[in-house]
Design a protein around this motif. Structure first.
Motif, PDB file in Angstrom:
ATOM      1  N   ASP A 156      -5.431  -0.616   0.705  1.00 45.85           N
ATOM      2  CA  ASP A 156      -5.340  -1.747   1.642  1.00 45.85           C
ATOM      3  C   ASP A 156      -6.527  -1.772   2.594  1.00 45.85           C
ATOM      4  OD1 ASP A 156      -2.992  -2.485   0.485  1.00 45.85           O
ATOM      5  OD2 ASP A 156      -1.718  -1.481   1.962  1.00 45.85           O
ATOM      6  N   LEU A 177      12.779  -2.951  -1.981  1.00 42.42           N
ATOM      7  CA  LEU A 177      11.462  -3.221  -2.557  1.00 42.42           C
ATOM      8  C   LEU A 177      11.241  -4.655  -2.994  1.00 42.42           C
ATOM      9  CD1 LEU A 177      10.978  -0.013  -4.754  1.00 42.42           C
ATOM     10  CD2 LEU A 177      10.215  -0.402  -2.414  1.00 42.42           C
ATOM     11  N   GLY A 190      -2.004   3.786  -1.374  1.00 44.25           N
ATOM     12  CA  GLY A 190      -1.805   2.428  -0.859  1.00 44.25           C
ATOM     13  C   GLY A 190      -2.544   2.182   0.438  1.00 44.25           C
ATOM     14  N   TYR A 207       5.377   3.016  -8.980  1.00 44.20           N
ATOM     15  CA  TYR A 207       4.934   2.140  -7.892  1.00 44.20           C
ATOM     16  C   TYR A 207       5.058   2.837  -6.538  1.00 44.20           C
ATOM     17  CZ  TYR A 207       5.331  -1.436  -4.307  1.00 44.20           C
ATOM     18  OH  TYR A 207       5.188  -2.158  -3.148  1.00 44.20           O
ATOM     19  N   LEU A 208       6.178   3.517  -6.318  1.00 50.08           N
ATOM     20  CA  LEU A 208       6.359   4.233  -5.056  1.00 50.08           C
ATOM     21  C   LEU A 208       5.316   5.329  -4.894  1.00 50.08           C
ATOM     22  CD1 LEU A 208      10.254   4.558  -4.959  1.00 50.08           C
ATOM     23  CD2 LEU A 208       8.822   3.042  -3.584  1.00 50.08           C
ATOM     24  N   CYS A 226      -1.086  10.013   2.973  1.00 48.05           N
ATOM     25  CA  CYS A 226       0.198   9.768   2.323  1.00 48.05           C
ATOM     26  C   CYS A 226       1.228   9.325   3.358  1.00 48.05           C
ATOM     27  CB  CYS A 226       0.681  11.036   1.616  1.00 48.05           C
ATOM     28  SG  CYS A 226      -0.296  11.456   0.159  1.00 48.05           S
ATOM     29  N   GLU A 237       1.215   3.610   6.931  1.00 45.48           N
ATOM     30  CA  GLU A 237       1.329   2.156   6.778  1.00 45.48           C
ATOM     31  C   GLU A 237       0.089   1.523   7.385  1.00 45.48           C
ATOM     32  OE1 GLU A 237       3.467   0.412   5.172  1.00 45.48           O
ATOM     33  OE2 GLU A 237       4.903   2.013   4.686  1.00 45.48           O
ATOM     34  N   SER A 297       1.895   3.547  -4.162  1.00 44.09           N
ATOM     35  CA  SER A 297       1.869   2.896  -2.854  1.00 44.09           C
ATOM     36  C   SER A 297       1.895   3.889  -1.709  1.00 44.09           C
ATOM     37  CB  SER A 297       3.052   1.927  -2.734  1.00 44.09           C
ATOM     38  OG  SER A 297       4.282   2.636  -2.810  1.00 44.09           O
ATOM     39  N   ARG A 298       2.541   5.041  -1.897  1.00 42.70           N
ATOM     40  CA  ARG A 298       2.642   6.020  -0.821  1.00 42.70           C
ATOM     41  C   ARG A 298       1.473   6.991  -0.802  1.00 42.70           C
ATOM     42  NH1 ARG A 298       5.631   3.874   2.990  1.00 42.70           N
ATOM     43  NH2 ARG A 298       7.514   2.947   2.116  1.00 42.70           N
TER      44      ARG A 298
END
Length: 312
Positions: free
Chosen positions: A180, A116, A176, A168-169, A73, A76, A172-173
């Protein structure tokens, strides 16, 4: 995100000990047990296990720290290696103007955005005039102006936008980073598949080029030795022609000799047959004549008389 990420770097992480309500009145009497860390307990309770799991601390007897779904979590993702740039001397056509029209570079990541969705390049010019907070005030004032003048109608379903942004947040967090990473691995596998196809095509091209070079070398060697080869070929052709002519003469001579031999044999056989026929006919004609018989008998008697006694 895990609870261990909330602790500042360089400080010891506080240990959370959850005590059940039934044993709360014994907290002061159990002072030595409170100094024991939860990961060192032989039989921690349910809440202590949850706390240790969130902190990523193994229990007593475990050799590896536990893996949690919250470990990634807030991370990046970044690619392990950058994309290969276009070679500086690459041109798809000799007339290509790389000075005025260079190849666009493919960015490794998406451009930086604010809130965003607003590109950072749109808000950076505001810093020179309004400072750092100017772009946000401009965007907020513009949104308030659009809503106030009802140019942007915010109906009763508009609150769903906030929910979608929060969703979405959250996605993605949480997942995500793994998403990726998985997509990058699948992309590399796909690129590896196409690279293998290109390598196979290039392998055939390399083999063709190698064979062409060998053929070119052989042709050069033949060109250098062509006079000798031509002379040897002429000698071989003359020898072959001579042998063919000799064979033809020998065959023709044998055929003519066989013809002469057969002709002579036929001629002798014909003469013999004619002679035998002539003798046979003459003897038969004389044997039929009575005078010939008498004359033959007289000749035989005279010959017998003329013989000496010693010859009898």
């Amino acid at each position: 995100m895990s609870l261990s990420r909330m602790v500042p770097a360089g400080k010891a992480a506080p240990r959370l000990v959850v005590v059940s309500a039934r044993s709360a009145h014994h907290a002061h009497s159990a002072a030595p047990a409170a100094s024991t860390r939860p990961e060192e307990l032989d039989n921690p309770n349910f809440f202590q296990k949850i706390s240790l799991r969130f902190q990523g601390i193994p229990l007593k007897g475990e050799t590896a720290p536990p893996k949690s779904m919250f470990d990634d979590c807030g991370k990046e993702w970044s690619a392990p290696q950058p994309l290969p740039p276009v070679p500086a001397d690459f041109k798809e056509h000799p007339d290509r103007d790389l000075t005025n029209f260079p190849y666009p570079s493919r960015p490794m990541y998406a451009p930086k955005t604010r809130m965003l969705m607003i590109p950072d390049s749109w808000l950076t010019p505001f810093h020179k005039v309004t400072g750092t907070s100017g772009p946000y005030l401009f965007v907020g004032g513009l949104a308030a102006f659009l809503v106030n003048k009802e140019l942007w109608v915010f109906e009763e379903q508009g609150h769903m936008t906030v929910g979608w942004i929060l969703f979405y947040l959250l996605i993605s967090r949480t997942v995500g980073f793994r998403l990726d990473q998985w997509l990058y691995g699948e992309y590399q596998n796909r690129m590896g598949f196409f690279k293998n196809l290109i390598e196979e095509d290039l392998k055939e091209a390399k083999e063709f080029r190698k064979n062409s070079a060998l053929e070119s070398d052989s042709l050069v060697a033949v060109k250098e030795a062509f006079p000798t080869i031509f002379k040897e070929n002429m000698v071989l052709q003359l020898e072959a022609t001579y042998r063919k002519n000799v064979q033809t003469v020998a065959t023709e001579m044998k055929r003519r000799l066989d013809y002469l031999k057969e002709t002579e044999e036929t001629k002798r056989r014909f003469e013999r047959d004619v002679m035998l026929k002539f003798i046979s006919e003459g003897v038969e004609a004389q044997a039929a004549d009575p005078k010939f018989k008498e004359q033959y008998i007289n000749d035989a008697i005279s010959q017998l008389k003329g013989l000496s006694p010693s010859q009898i």
